[in-house]
Design an enzyme around this catalytic site. Structure first.
Site, PDB file in Angstrom:
ATOM      1  N   GLN A  31      -7.186  10.619 -34.566  1.00 42.43           N
ATOM      2  CA  GLN A  31      -7.594  10.027 -35.861  1.00 42.43           C
ATOM      3  C   GLN A  31      -7.591  11.088 -36.956  1.00 42.43           C
ATOM      4  OE1 GLN A  31     -11.418   8.511 -34.531  1.00 42.43           O
ATOM      5  NE2 GLN A  31     -11.722  10.414 -33.408  1.00 42.43           N
ATOM      6  N   ASP A 156     -21.448   3.669 -29.283  1.00 43.46           N
ATOM      7  CA  ASP A 156     -21.501   4.110 -30.681  1.00 43.46           C
ATOM      8  C   ASP A 156     -20.071   4.426 -31.126  1.00 43.46           C
ATOM      9  OD1 ASP A 156     -22.720   6.997 -32.507  1.00 43.46           O
ATOM     10  OD2 ASP A 156     -22.299   4.953 -33.166  1.00 43.46           O
ATOM     11  N   PRO A 163      -8.625   4.044 -32.364  1.00 44.81           N
ATOM     12  CA  PRO A 163      -8.992   4.271 -30.955  1.00 44.81           C
ATOM     13  C   PRO A 163     -10.203   3.442 -30.519  1.00 44.81           C
ATOM     14  CG  PRO A 163      -9.499   6.216 -32.298  1.00 44.81           C
ATOM     15  CD  PRO A 163      -8.744   5.271 -33.176  1.00 44.81           C
TER      16      PRO A 163
HETATM   17  N1  SAM Z   1     -21.957   5.094 -35.938  1.00 42.57           N
HETATM   18  C1  SAM Z   1     -20.564   5.074 -36.356  1.00 42.57           C
HETATM   19  C2  SAM Z   1     -20.165   3.670 -36.694  1.00 42.57           C
HETATM   20  O1  SAM Z   1     -20.995   2.781 -36.439  1.00 42.57           O
HETATM   21  O2  SAM Z   1     -19.077   3.474 -37.237  1.00 42.57           O
HETATM   22  C3  SAM Z   1     -19.727   5.659 -35.242  1.00 42.57           C
HETATM   23  C4  SAM Z   1     -19.918   7.127 -35.185  1.00 42.57           C
HETATM   24  S1  SAM Z   1     -19.152   8.028 -33.947  1.00 42.57           S
HETATM   25  C5  SAM Z   1     -18.540   9.319 -34.887  1.00 42.57           C
HETATM   26  C6  SAM Z   1     -17.733   7.107 -33.421  1.00 42.57           C
HETATM   27  C7  SAM Z   1     -17.057   7.885 -32.306  1.00 42.57           C
HETATM   28  O3  SAM Z   1     -16.342   7.020 -31.425  1.00 42.57           O
HETATM   29  C8  SAM Z   1     -16.027   8.930 -32.803  1.00 42.57           C
HETATM   30  O4  SAM Z   1     -16.467  10.199 -32.417  1.00 42.57           O
HETATM   31  C9  SAM Z   1     -14.730   8.533 -32.105  1.00 42.57           C
HETATM   32  O5  SAM Z   1     -13.933   9.645 -31.759  1.00 42.57           O
HETATM   33  C10 SAM Z   1     -15.272   7.813 -30.878  1.00 42.57           C
HETATM   34  N2  SAM Z   1     -14.300   6.916 -30.231  1.00 42.57           N
HETATM   35  C11 SAM Z   1     -13.423   6.072 -30.827  1.00 42.57           C
HETATM   36  N3  SAM Z   1     -12.701   5.408 -29.894  1.00 42.57           N
HETATM   37  C12 SAM Z   1     -13.138   5.850 -28.672  1.00 42.57           C
HETATM   38  C13 SAM Z   1     -12.789   5.532 -27.333  1.00 42.57           C
HETATM   39  N4  SAM Z   1     -11.833   4.614 -27.054  1.00 42.57           N
HETATM   40  N5  SAM Z   1     -13.450   6.170 -26.321  1.00 42.57           N
HETATM   41  C14 SAM Z   1     -14.422   7.080 -26.605  1.00 42.57           C
HETATM   42  N6  SAM Z   1     -14.797   7.433 -27.863  1.00 42.57           N
HETATM   43  C15 SAM Z   1     -14.161   6.811 -28.883  1.00 42.57           C
END
Ligand code: SAM
Length: 298
Positions: A31, A156, A163
């Site tokens: 990303q 979260d 992703p």
């Molecule tokens: N609280 C925020 C929201 O509600 O939008 C989300 C915050 S957190 C930074 C989101 C995290 O999910 C990111 O670090 C991202 O890299 C991770 N992420 C996205 N897709 C994922 C997947 N398929 N498996 C594991 N982590 C993932």
């Protein structure tokens, strides 16, 4: 020349923040990541054009995603966090003294590394906690092969795009359900229903087809613009939903957990949804519970 960064999630309106200083900008394997400073919001993390976290208000949803399920339990021992690479949920989960292990499954190491470097107060200490077990992989794959069981699974993830999209599917929810201990609780984020009621509806319908109890709740998350921020709760044990405010207060006190948003009253009140949201939920639960009609042979 002033630089502003806009959230490009909505098609015809864009909240934006003036950039005082860009601390890090990179296209990771998964990303586009920007971390920048803003006078009002502090240090801000934006992924693929969607605001994820600001140091000014991150405590709100991190407390509500972690303490609502865990305070509802007598002695939570094990938690699985999918996503949450900033470490905020991990920090809050580890505040519960009964937690033996918190496994955090994050697809993008860069999010963890830059979060620890540029907003260390959020998760840096939590990532060093001996009870933290960090796995770098796609959450979708992890839940398929995981043999462990967890008292709470907290997703979260970002919005259902990029992703994160795979983390908002019924297949993923079903795989998470298998990882819950008896009476375990599943929590996921459901965006801003005033803007995108479909996100809440789709998740609620899928969870209603899997779990006995589906009970979304809300919090006011200022940096998720456009209305209350919805979280979804699914479990097969009604007990946790009926814990009263006095019991919650006793638990918070005995666990010596300081909070700035969560309180026993906010916990209980969060489940009282505005009517427009309750209508979305009622319809979605009815659809989710409906047994698929078997086509009569002609
Ligand atoms: N609280 C925020 C929201 O509600 O939008 C989300 C915050 S957190 C930074 C989101 C995290 O999910 C990111 O670090 C991202 O890299 C991770 N992420 C996205 N897709 C994922 C997947 N398929 N498996 C594991 N982590 C993932």
């Amino acid at each position: 020349m002033e630089r502003w960064i806009a959230e490009t999630f909505y098609g015809d309106w864009q909240p934006s923040m003036r950039v005082e200083k860009v601390l890090h900008e990179v296209k990771t394997e998964h990303q586009h990541l920007v971390i920048f400073e803003n006078k009002t919001w502090g240090t801000v993390l934006i992924l693929d054009g969607i605001f994820q976290l600001t140091t000014r208000d991150e405590f709100i949803y991190h407390e509500m995603m972690a303490h609502v399920p865990l305070m509802a339990m007598e002695r939570p021992k094990s938690v699985l966090i999918i996503g949450g690479g900033d470490g905020g949920i991990l920090r809050e989960v580890l505040k519960h003294p009964s937690i033996r292990q918190a496994t955090l499954v994050e697809i993008d190491q860069e999010v963890i590394d830059t979060s620890v470097k540029y907003f260390p107060k959020v998760g840096a200490k939590a990532f060093k906690d001996p009870r933290a077990n960090v796995v770098i992989t796609d959450g979708l794959d992890f839940v398929v092969t995981c043999e462990e069981r967890f008292d709470a699974v907290i997703v979260d993830s970002s919005e259902p795009v990029g992703p994160s999209a795979v983390l908002h599917t019924k297949r993923f929810f079903a795989d998470c359900q298998k990882l819950l201990t008896p009476g375990g609780v599943f929590i996921t984020q459901n965006g801003v229903p005033f803007q995108h009621p479909g996100h809440l509806a789709k998740t609620t319908q899928a969870l209603a087809g899997l779990h006995k109890y589906v009970s979304p709740y809300v919090c006011t998350q200022p940096c998720y613009f456009g209305g209350e921020f919805a979280l979804n709760w699914a479990s097969d044990d009604a007990g946790h939903l009926s814990v009263d405010a006095a019991a919650l207060a006793r638990r918070a006190k005995s666990r010596k957990i300081e909070t700035r948003y969560w309180t026993p009253g906010v916990h209980k009140g969060a489940f009282a949804l505005p009517q427009f949201m309750q209508d979305v939920v009622d319809k979605a639960v009815a659809k989710g519970r409906k047994k698929p009609t078997t086509k009569k042979r002609a």
